[in-house]
Every structure is written in C-alpha cells, then in structure tokens.
Design a protein around this motif. Structure first.
Motif, PDB file in Angstrom:
ATOM      1  N   THR A   1       0.827  -1.200   0.000  1.00  0.00           N
ATOM      2  CA  THR A   1       0.000   0.000   0.000  1.00  0.00           C
ATOM      3  C   THR A   1       0.863   1.252   0.000  1.00  0.00           C
TER       4      THR A   1
ATOM      5  N   ASP B   1      -1.147   6.658   1.625  1.00  0.00           N
ATOM      6  CA  ASP B   1      -2.565   6.961   1.824  1.00  0.00           C
ATOM      7  C   ASP B   1      -3.421   5.696   1.885  1.00  0.00           C
ATOM      8  N   GLN B   2      -2.789   4.535   2.004  1.00  0.00           N
ATOM      9  CA  GLN B   2      -3.395   3.207   2.115  1.00  0.00           C
ATOM     10  C   GLN B   2      -4.039   2.719   0.821  1.00  0.00           C
TER      11      GLN B   2
ATOM     12  N   ASN C   1       4.030   0.301   2.380  1.00  0.00           N
ATOM     13  CA  ASN C   1       3.752  -0.619   3.480  1.00  0.00           C
ATOM     14  C   ASN C   1       3.459  -1.995   2.914  1.00  0.00           C
TER      15      ASN C   1
ATOM     16  N   VAL D   1       1.484  -5.391   3.788  1.00  0.00           N
ATOM     17  CA  VAL D   1       0.409  -5.833   4.666  1.00  0.00           C
ATOM     18  C   VAL D   1       0.157  -7.315   4.411  1.00  0.00           C
TER      19      VAL D   1
END
Length: 77
Positions: free
Chosen positions: A10, A13-14, A56, A58
C-alpha cells in the motif's frame, strides 16, 4: 485446514498498489490444539517511482465475502 491469506503493498494513503492471494494448508491431528506451518514466498514490490520507505507491506487472512459482510454489520457485545 486450508487458510487463504494475502500479501499487499500500500501507498502512504493506504491505496492498494498490489495484492496477491496465497493459500497454506495446516494439518491438525485429533485433540491437537495448536499447529504451525512455514511458508516461503517471493514478491516483487512495485515502487512506482516511490522509495521503499514510502510503502507498506500488509499480510492478512483473506476473508470470504460473507465474512466481510458480517463484520461490516457486527457491532460487538
């Protein structure tokens, strides 16, 4: 037991830049309370002009659409 999981990358800002599903099988014998497995994957992370520190990674269990719908409406106790 087969457990589906995913690895996603990600942006800050996700926003999901990539997501791949995987599955792992875990064997349980009668009366066994715990079990484990080691899985090895290699993943290419799309930087898209960003630095690695901006992204990121996840990991999570992939839920069925029915489970996702249930938890969207679940309000706890």
């Amino acid at each position: 037991m087969d457990l589906p999981y995913f690895v996603a990358v990600t942006a800050p800002d996700q926003t999901i830049l990539s997501k791949k599903p995987f599955a792992v099988s875990i064997a349980f014998v009668a009366n066994q309370k715990r079990s484990g497995v080691t899985d090895h994957i290699e993943e290419t992370i799309p930087l898209g002009g960003r630095t690695g520190a901006d992204l990121n990674v996840v990991l999570g269990f992939q839920q069925s659409p029915e489970a996702v719908d249930f938890y969207k409406r679940f309000r706890g106790r």
